[in-house]
Motif scaffolding. Structure first.
Motif, mmCIF file in Angstrom:
data_model
loop_
_atom_site.group_PDB
_atom_site.id
_atom_site.type_symbol
_atom_site.label_atom_id
_atom_site.label_comp_id
_atom_site.label_asym_id
_atom_site.label_seq_id
_atom_site.Cartn_x
_atom_site.Cartn_y
_atom_site.Cartn_z
ATOM 1 N N PHE A 112 30.770 44.539 58.380
ATOM 2 C CA PHE A 112 31.744 43.636 57.771
ATOM 3 C C PHE A 112 31.721 43.844 56.259
ATOM 4 O O PHE A 112 30.669 43.728 55.640
ATOM 5 N N ALA A 113 32.867 44.155 55.681
ATOM 6 C CA ALA A 113 32.936 44.473 54.251
ATOM 7 C C ALA A 113 33.828 43.465 53.525
ATOM 8 O O ALA A 113 34.840 43.014 54.055
ATOM 9 N N TYR A 114 33.410 43.155 52.302
ATOM 10 C CA TYR A 114 34.177 42.282 51.409
ATOM 11 C C TYR A 114 34.194 42.941 50.037
ATOM 12 O O TYR A 114 33.151 43.382 49.560
ATOM 13 N N ARG A 115 35.367 42.994 49.429
ATOM 14 C CA ARG A 115 35.457 43.617 48.104
ATOM 15 C C ARG A 115 36.474 42.894 47.229
ATOM 16 O O ARG A 115 37.411 42.268 47.715
ATOM 17 N N TYR A 116 36.244 43.043 45.917
ATOM 18 C CA TYR A 116 37.133 42.487 44.896
ATOM 19 C C TYR A 116 38.079 43.605 44.466
ATOM 20 O O TYR A 116 37.637 44.643 43.969
ATOM 21 N N VAL A 117 39.375 43.407 44.696
ATOM 22 C CA VAL A 117 40.377 44.411 44.327
ATOM 23 C C VAL A 117 41.630 43.696 43.827
ATOM 24 O O VAL A 117 42.144 42.796 44.490
ATOM 25 N N LYS A 118 42.100 44.098 42.678
ATOM 26 C CA LYS A 118 43.364 43.596 42.122
ATOM 27 C C LYS A 118 43.469 42.073 42.172
ATOM 28 O O LYS A 118 44.410 41.510 42.703
ATOM 29 N N SER A 123 38.771 41.659 52.949
ATOM 30 C CA SER A 123 37.751 41.883 53.968
ATOM 31 C C SER A 123 38.272 42.865 55.003
ATOM 32 O O SER A 123 39.485 43.000 55.197
ATOM 33 N N GLN A 124 37.317 43.540 55.633
ATOM 34 C CA GLN A 124 37.669 44.467 56.703
ATOM 35 C C GLN A 124 36.447 44.672 57.586
ATOM 36 O O GLN A 124 35.309 44.680 57.112
ATOM 37 N N THR A 125 36.683 44.844 58.850
ATOM 38 C CA THR A 125 35.615 45.121 59.810
ATOM 39 C C THR A 125 35.611 46.614 60.099
ATOM 40 O O THR A 125 36.660 47.236 60.222
ATOM 41 N N LYS A 131 35.224 51.885 49.184
ATOM 42 C CA LYS A 131 36.299 52.725 48.646
ATOM 43 C C LYS A 131 37.266 53.153 49.727
ATOM 44 O O LYS A 131 38.223 53.866 49.457
ATOM 45 N N ASN A 132 37.043 52.711 50.946
ATOM 46 C CA ASN A 132 37.928 53.020 52.055
ATOM 47 C C ASN A 132 39.336 52.552 51.705
ATOM 48 O O ASN A 132 39.546 51.405 51.324
ATOM 49 N N GLU A 138 42.285 42.974 54.592
ATOM 50 C CA GLU A 138 42.979 41.694 54.627
ATOM 51 C C GLU A 138 42.669 40.898 53.365
ATOM 52 O O GLU A 138 41.515 40.687 53.017
ATOM 53 N N LYS A 139 43.712 40.471 52.684
ATOM 54 C CA LYS A 139 43.540 39.646 51.486
ATOM 55 C C LYS A 139 43.150 38.230 51.913
ATOM 56 O O LYS A 139 43.763 37.663 52.797
ATOM 57 N N LEU A 140 42.131 37.688 51.257
ATOM 58 C CA LEU A 140 41.663 36.353 51.620
ATOM 59 C C LEU A 140 42.342 35.241 50.825
ATOM 60 O O LEU A 140 42.263 34.079 51.191
#
Length: 187
Positions: A112-118, A123-125, A131-132, A138-140
């Motif tokens: 399970f990944a969570y990242r800060y972008v723009k 999040s994505q499973t 960097k994928n 999915e924007k939270l």
């Protein structure tokens, strides 16, 4: 006894008092109204943040869980990039006895990944690095409503420190800041 009415002077005094009361209510009402709206918006921002973070908090608490034989694991349960704006979490979500990775059906994976972008948290499973560029992130937060101004995660002995700040897109003075210390239940 003679019934008599009010004198002109008494009527003028009453009218002056009513005018003063009315003008003070009219002066107070807009400030009260804007204060009420701002409090409602801040509460909405707080609720949206709590809802957005609920999955991340749950995943951090579960990180490292593995059914049956935990000694078979060769990867770390939590990976945080050097900037602290991405976290990869692994746990045995379906009690299979391992951290399953399925590149064909990533949504069946235990990563399970969570990242800060723009200015948003995504999040994505089933991804092994942040960097994928797959479009399944999915924007939270609703980007038309909320801006993420700060996101940072850091790992400590038995907990993860999470810092997050958000504001309304069109009313940036209405903001919400949160700092959480989340205990990893499996460390």
């Amino acid at each position: 006894m003679l019934n008599r009415g009010f004198t002109l002077l008494e009527m003028l005094l009453v009218l002056i008092m009513i005018a003063m009361i009315t003008s003070s209510i009219m002066a107070f009402y807009p400030r009260w109204h804007f204060s009420l709206i701002a409090e409602f918006q801040k509460n909405h921002l707080r609720q949206a943040t709590t809802q957005a973070l609920s999955g991340l908090i749950k995943d951090i608490k579960r990180a490292g869980f593995i059914a049956n034989i935990p000694s078979t694991v060769r990867q770390s349960a939590i990976d945080i990039n050097t900037m602290g704006n991405c976290i990869i979490i692994r746990y045995d979500a379906n009690s299979r006895g391992n951290w399953h990775y399925d590149p064909i059906n990533p949504q069946l994976s235990d990563i399970f990944a969570y990242r800060y972008v723009k200015h948003n948290l995504e999040s994505q499973t089933g991804v092994e690095h942040c960097k994928n560029t797959a479009s399944r992130w999915e924007k939270l937060f609703d980007p038309n409503e909320i801006i993420l101004t700060d996101f940072n995660v850091s790992q400590h002995n038995h907990y993860i420190k999470l810092r997050l700040s958000v504001s309304l897109k069109y009313h940036t003075k209405i903001d919400y800041h949160v700092m959480l210390y989340i205990k990893n239940e499996n460390s």
